[in-house]
Design a protein around this motif. Sequence first.
Motif, PDB file in Angstrom:
ATOM      1  N   ALA A 236      55.470  19.396  19.432  1.00  0.00           N
ATOM      2  CA  ALA A 236      55.778  19.712  20.976  1.00  0.00           C
ATOM      3  C   ALA A 236      57.198  20.300  20.861  1.00  0.00           C
ATOM      4  O   ALA A 236      57.659  21.128  21.824  1.00  0.00           O
ATOM      5  CB  ALA A 236      55.769  18.354  21.711  1.00  0.00           C
ATOM      6  N   LEU A 237      58.098  19.554  20.018  1.00  0.00           N
ATOM      7  CA  LEU A 237      59.586  20.073  20.029  1.00  0.00           C
ATOM      8  C   LEU A 237      59.580  21.451  19.799  1.00  0.00           C
ATOM      9  O   LEU A 237      60.506  22.395  20.127  1.00  0.00           O
ATOM     10  CB  LEU A 237      60.242  19.217  19.428  1.00  0.00           C
ATOM     11  N   LEU A 238      58.855  21.834  18.428  1.00  0.00           N
ATOM     12  CA  LEU A 238      58.867  23.005  17.879  1.00  0.00           C
ATOM     13  C   LEU A 238      58.329  24.334  18.732  1.00  0.00           C
ATOM     14  O   LEU A 238      58.799  25.548  18.940  1.00  0.00           O
ATOM     15  CB  LEU A 238      58.363  23.048  16.558  1.00  0.00           C
ATOM     16  N   ASP A 239      57.162  23.763  19.464  1.00  0.00           N
ATOM     17  CA  ASP A 239      56.626  24.764  20.444  1.00  0.00           C
ATOM     18  C   ASP A 239      57.656  24.968  21.580  1.00  0.00           C
ATOM     19  O   ASP A 239      57.699  25.977  22.117  1.00  0.00           O
ATOM     20  CB  ASP A 239      55.401  24.225  21.006  1.00  0.00           C
ATOM     21  N   ALA A 240      58.371  23.829  22.003  1.00  0.00           N
ATOM     22  CA  ALA A 240      59.279  24.149  23.152  1.00  0.00           C
ATOM     23  C   ALA A 240      60.400  25.098  22.694  1.00  0.00           C
ATOM     24  O   ALA A 240      61.003  25.825  23.559  1.00  0.00           O
ATOM     25  CB  ALA A 240      59.806  22.657  23.613  1.00  0.00           C
ATOM     26  N   ALA A 241      60.859  24.930  21.032  1.00  0.00           N
ATOM     27  CA  ALA A 241      61.759  26.135  20.907  1.00  0.00           C
ATOM     28  C   ALA A 241      61.398  27.418  20.906  1.00  0.00           C
ATOM     29  O   ALA A 241      62.177  28.395  21.386  1.00  0.00           O
ATOM     30  CB  ALA A 241      62.177  25.471  19.331  1.00  0.00           C
ATOM     31  N   ARG A 242      60.260  27.580  20.433  1.00  0.00           N
ATOM     32  CA  ARG A 242      59.558  28.955  20.502  1.00  0.00           C
ATOM     33  C   ARG A 242      59.197  29.338  21.893  1.00  0.00           C
ATOM     34  O   ARG A 242      59.659  30.571  22.070  1.00  0.00           O
ATOM     35  CB  ARG A 242      58.236  28.878  19.649  1.00  0.00           C
ATOM     36  N   ASP A 243      58.987  28.834  22.940  1.00  0.00           N
ATOM     37  CA  ASP A 243      58.700  29.114  24.220  1.00  0.00           C
ATOM     38  C   ASP A 243      60.178  29.633  24.749  1.00  0.00           C
ATOM     39  O   ASP A 243      60.042  30.261  25.728  1.00  0.00           O
ATOM     40  CB  ASP A 243      58.249  28.079  24.954  1.00  0.00           C
ATOM     41  N   ASP A 245      62.572  31.111  22.835  1.00  0.00           N
ATOM     42  CA  ASP A 245      63.053  32.118  21.928  1.00  0.00           C
ATOM     43  C   ASP A 245      63.852  31.682  20.928  1.00  0.00           C
ATOM     44  O   ASP A 245      64.762  32.353  20.632  1.00  0.00           O
ATOM     45  CB  ASP A 245      63.673  33.300  22.880  1.00  0.00           C
ATOM     46  N   HIS A 246      63.874  30.297  20.654  1.00  0.00           N
ATOM     47  CA  HIS A 246      64.627  29.898  19.469  1.00  0.00           C
ATOM     48  C   HIS A 246      63.442  29.541  18.279  1.00  0.00           C
ATOM     49  O   HIS A 246      63.008  28.555  18.288  1.00  0.00           O
ATOM     50  CB  HIS A 246      65.087  28.326  20.097  1.00  0.00           C
ATOM     51  N   GLU A 247      63.390  30.710  17.635  1.00  0.00           N
ATOM     52  CA  GLU A 247      62.195  30.282  16.699  1.00  0.00           C
ATOM     53  C   GLU A 247      62.902  29.401  15.501  1.00  0.00           C
ATOM     54  O   GLU A 247      63.977  29.648  15.058  1.00  0.00           O
ATOM     55  CB  GLU A 247      61.941  31.682  15.826  1.00  0.00           C
ATOM     56  N   PRO A 248      62.168  28.068  15.302  1.00  0.00           N
ATOM     57  CA  PRO A 248      62.493  27.344  14.264  1.00  0.00           C
ATOM     58  C   PRO A 248      62.382  27.682  13.016  1.00  0.00           C
ATOM     59  O   PRO A 248      61.665  28.308  12.495  1.00  0.00           O
ATOM     60  CB  PRO A 248      61.508  26.082  14.510  1.00  0.00           C
TER      61      PRO A 248
END
Length: 310
Positions: A236-243, A245-248
């Motif tokens: 969920a946290l990684l998806d929120a970053a991608r949403d 535009d913060h590509e983990p």
Amino acid sequence: MSRDDGLVLPAEVIAEEFVPTLRIALARALAERDCAQREIAGFLGVTQAAVSKYLSGRARATDRIADDERFAATVERVADGWVDGELKGDDALVEIHELLRTFVDRGPVCALHEEAMPALDGRECDLCVRGRDDAATRERETLRDVRTAVRRFAAAPATPEHVPNVGTNVASALDDADEAADVAAVPGRLHAVRGRIEVPSDPAFGASQHVAGALLVARDVDATVGGALNLATSDALLDAARDRDHEPVAFDAGYEDRATELRDAFADGVPTVAYHDGAYGIEPVCYVFGADARDAVERARTLVAGAADP
């Protein structure tokens, strides 16, 4: 001696704690060397009645000072020197002044000052030694950055769900940081307890190893990065970053050569989020970076809020 939020001068601590303890210790050391009370009074610059009180045990000494090995060694050296005629009053003053200098440089007097004035507690205060020089000002600003960031992090309702079992730390680096001692963080880390963030103490320099280490590597790659914190890795946290535009960026979980792993992961620049998926005995953790600790926490709060969205 405590005045809650009131002003307590370091000179008061010296006068009320250090000086009486020193006089008591010197009086007893000289008496053990068969000096008369009259002689002791003359050397200490007090009355014979005061010496009698010191020797009878009716005067109060401060254990934090009296139990210090440096204090005991100085008392013995001064007493021996004066009795042997090798140490005069001005020589004794030099010895005592040198001892006092070490005691006010984050030593027992500094600790007593923090107890007497709680506003100083946990801030690694050394104003007495360094004054308001630029380096001291930068250190205080860095500690303030962490304190403010921690308050913001703890106030966000969803953050406890993203604190790893090992705890979260919030770190801020000095501009010229090149080791963990140059990075301010929270001793003991932040922990989620019954749905709230527990903050064990005020920030201090050298209080973090892993978050500070990641931040130092990030700063080495990009000097504009000055703050970081760690959270539990989750989809969920990684998806929120991608949403947003913060590509983990992923890196290996092992600690053996963590700095090299991070430096390789940052080959194209320092990301907002760097993460690993854990390993045997290592909990999955991600780092969130920012311009300072407050910026890193604001980014983390945004990600946490996004992870909570359905």
